[in-house]
Design a protein around this motif. Structure first.
Motif, short mmCIF file in Angstrom:
data_model
loop_
_atom_site.label_atom_id
_atom_site.label_comp_id
_atom_site.label_asym_id
_atom_site.label_seq_id
_atom_site.Cartn_x
_atom_site.Cartn_y
_atom_site.Cartn_z
N LEU A 213 28.10 15.29 -19.26
CA LEU A 213 27.02 14.99 -20.20
C LEU A 213 25.68 15.49 -19.67
O LEU A 213 24.88 16.06 -20.42
N ASN A 214 25.43 15.32 -18.37
CA ASN A 214 24.15 15.76 -17.83
C ASN A 214 23.99 17.27 -17.92
O ASN A 214 22.92 17.78 -18.24
N HIS A 215 25.08 18.02 -17.68
CA HIS A 215 25.01 19.48 -17.79
C HIS A 215 24.89 19.91 -19.24
O HIS A 215 24.22 20.91 -19.55
N ASP A 216 25.53 19.19 -20.14
CA ASP A 216 25.42 19.50 -21.56
C ASP A 216 23.98 19.32 -22.03
O ASP A 216 23.41 20.21 -22.69
N ILE A 217 23.37 18.20 -21.68
CA ILE A 217 21.98 17.94 -22.07
C ILE A 217 21.04 18.96 -21.43
O ILE A 217 20.12 19.48 -22.07
N GLU A 218 21.27 19.26 -20.15
CA GLU A 218 20.43 20.23 -19.46
C GLU A 218 20.54 21.61 -20.10
O GLU A 218 19.53 22.32 -20.29
N THR A 219 21.76 22.00 -20.47
CA THR A 219 21.96 23.30 -21.12
C THR A 219 21.20 23.38 -22.43
O THR A 219 20.52 24.37 -22.71
N TYR B 32 21.29 37.55 -19.94
CA TYR B 32 21.64 37.45 -21.35
C TYR B 32 22.26 36.09 -21.64
O TYR B 32 22.84 35.43 -20.75
N THR B 33 22.15 35.66 -22.88
CA THR B 33 22.85 34.47 -23.32
C THR B 33 23.05 34.56 -24.83
O THR B 33 22.33 35.28 -25.53
N GLY B 34 24.06 33.86 -25.33
CA GLY B 34 24.33 33.77 -26.76
C GLY B 34 24.60 32.33 -27.13
O GLY B 34 25.29 31.62 -26.40
N PHE B 35 24.06 31.88 -28.26
CA PHE B 35 24.19 30.45 -28.62
C PHE B 35 24.02 30.26 -30.12
O PHE B 35 23.40 31.06 -30.81
N PHE B 36 24.57 29.15 -30.62
CA PHE B 36 24.37 28.74 -32.00
C PHE B 36 23.05 27.98 -32.10
O PHE B 36 22.67 27.25 -31.18
N GLU B 37 22.36 28.14 -33.25
CA GLU B 37 21.05 27.50 -33.37
C GLU B 37 20.91 26.64 -34.64
O GLU B 37 19.83 26.17 -34.94
N GLU B 38 21.98 26.44 -35.39
CA GLU B 38 21.90 25.68 -36.63
C GLU B 38 21.35 24.29 -36.35
O GLU B 38 21.88 23.54 -35.54
N ILE B 39 20.23 23.93 -37.01
CA ILE B 39 19.56 22.66 -36.70
C ILE B 39 20.06 21.51 -37.57
O ILE B 39 20.01 20.36 -37.16
N LYS B 40 20.49 21.82 -38.76
CA LYS B 40 21.15 20.86 -39.62
C LYS B 40 22.30 21.61 -40.27
O LYS B 40 22.31 22.83 -40.32
N PHE B 41 23.25 20.88 -40.80
CA PHE B 41 24.42 21.54 -41.37
C PHE B 41 23.98 22.53 -42.44
O PHE B 41 23.33 22.18 -43.41
N GLY B 42 24.31 23.80 -42.21
CA GLY B 42 24.02 24.82 -43.18
C GLY B 42 22.59 25.32 -43.18
O GLY B 42 22.22 26.13 -44.02
N LEU C 280 18.13 26.04 -23.25
CA LEU C 280 18.18 26.95 -24.40
C LEU C 280 17.02 26.70 -25.35
O LEU C 280 16.43 27.64 -25.89
N ALA C 281 16.69 25.42 -25.55
CA ALA C 281 15.57 25.08 -26.44
C ALA C 281 14.26 25.65 -25.91
O ALA C 281 13.43 26.18 -26.66
N ILE C 282 14.05 25.56 -24.59
CA ILE C 282 12.82 26.10 -23.99
C ILE C 282 12.76 27.62 -24.15
O ILE C 282 11.74 28.17 -24.58
N LEU C 283 13.85 28.31 -23.82
CA LEU C 283 13.87 29.76 -23.94
C LEU C 283 13.69 30.20 -25.39
O LEU C 283 12.91 31.12 -25.69
N PHE C 284 14.38 29.55 -26.29
CA PHE C 284 14.32 29.89 -27.72
C PHE C 284 12.92 29.63 -28.27
O PHE C 284 12.40 30.40 -29.09
N SER C 285 12.30 28.55 -27.81
CA SER C 285 10.98 28.17 -28.34
C SER C 285 9.92 29.21 -28.04
O SER C 285 8.90 29.28 -28.74
N ARG C 286 10.14 30.03 -27.04
CA ARG C 286 9.15 31.04 -26.66
C ARG C 286 8.96 32.09 -27.76
O ARG C 286 7.95 32.79 -27.79
N PHE C 287 9.92 32.18 -28.68
CA PHE C 287 9.85 33.19 -29.73
C PHE C 287 9.35 32.64 -31.06
O PHE C 287 9.12 33.41 -32.00
N ILE C 288 9.18 31.33 -31.16
CA ILE C 288 8.79 30.72 -32.43
C ILE C 288 7.28 30.83 -32.62
O ILE C 288 6.50 30.47 -31.75
N GLU C 289 6.89 31.33 -33.77
CA GLU C 289 5.48 31.37 -34.12
C GLU C 289 5.14 30.11 -34.91
O GLU C 289 5.97 29.59 -35.65
N ASN C 290 3.92 29.62 -34.75
CA ASN C 290 3.52 28.38 -35.42
C ASN C 290 3.15 28.63 -36.87
O ASN C 290 2.09 28.22 -37.35
N ILE C 291 4.04 29.32 -37.57
CA ILE C 291 3.84 29.64 -38.98
C ILE C 291 5.11 29.29 -39.71
O ILE C 291 6.19 29.75 -39.35
#
Length: 277
Positions: A139-145, A70-80, A149-160
């Motif tokens: 910094l390297n662990h922050d970027i890697e994290t 399991y994991t939990g994370f914020f995903e806001e891509i731009k403010f608001g 998360l981006a890879i795991l999250f991207s698995r759920f995005i539909e190209n619509i």
């Protein structure tokens, strides 16, 4: 990222009407359970990943036994502005070995970010508290994290795109600007005329265009974003209800409480008490 870990769960993993200001993602490796949100019920099957969007009421439980990453994370891509405003999502995907490897790597980087209390009201509060007071990581662990998360999250995005219903000449890119504008000015008075002027459109044309893309009126969207921000502040700060109402642009506490209850089904005070205590 707020938390990550691997858990073995039994029939005590059973909670209703959970809501969090962050995204949650599960990968089931053994056994079965269930999850309900967005008017859908998902049977949590071995070998699948499941997504719970932020600010979404959900219920889940296990009749016997199951194990999950399991994991939990914020995903806001731009403010608001949330990526859920832009893309359509599926909430169940078949897991592959790479997904398991990525979870294992996250746990290796963040061994102390496991959930220690299974009660969601407690671990949501603790995760947000620890996030607010956490020190910096390398910094390297922050970027890697962020990359994992981006890879795991991207698995759920539909190209619509969410904004594919536009048929009256309003570009979705312009709408993205409007959503960011609303997010940045959520503490201020926001009128449809001001948003229309921002897009160089008449108020009537802007309202019809906005509704064509999002199937919601601008005023209703603004109300929802104010209440979402209020939920976040209720969970992550000790600000009074008056302070929170002002921070989300609803200075009249009676009006704020009335709108909050109309959207969430409970008063701001009830929401804070229900989620944190």
């Amino acid at each position: 990222m707020l938390h990550v870990g691997y858990e073995k769960l039994d029939n005590k993993w059973n909670y209703d009407n959970v809501i969090s200001p962050f995204v949650r993602l599960f990968l089931v490796t053994k056994g079965q359970a269930y999850l309900h949100h967005t008017n859908q019920t998902f049977n949590l099957e071995t070998g699948y990943m499941y997504l719970v969007p932020s600010y979404t009421y959900n219920s889940y439980g296990c009749d016997a036994y199951h194990e999950q990453y399991y994991t939990g994370f914020f995903e806001e891509i731009k403010f608001g502005m949330s990526i859920f405003n832009i893309k359509q999502f599926k909430f169940k995907v078949k897991a592959v070995q790479t997904d398991i490897d990525l979870f294992e790597r996250l746990i290796a980087i963040h061994p102390k970010k496991v959930v220690t209390d299974r009660n969601p009201k407690s671990h949501i509060n603790n995760s947000l508290y620890n996030y607010n007071k956490a020190g910096s990581i390398s910094l390297n662990h922050d970027i890697e994290t962020q990359g994992i998360l981006a890879i795991l999250f991207s698995r759920f995005i539909e190209n619509i795109d969410v904004a594919t219903r536009n048929t009256i000449g309003f570009k979705s890119g312009d709408l993205s600007k409007v959503l960011v504008y609303i997010g940045k000015h959520i503490h201020e008075e926001i009128t449809v005329k001001a948003l229309a002027d921002y897009c160089h459109l008449s108020p009537d044309h802007f309202t019809r265009s906005f509704f064509a893309n999002y199937e919601i009126t601008p005023n209703k969207y603004i109300q929802l974003k104010r209440i979402e921000r209020a939920q976040f502040l209720l969970l992550t700060t000790r600000d009074s209800l008056n302070q929170i109402a002002e921070r989300v642009g609803m200075k009249n506490i009676s009006y704020f409480s009335r709108k909050f209850k109309a959207i969430t089904g409970m008063s701001p005070a009830q929401f804070r008490k229900k989620q944190l205590y």
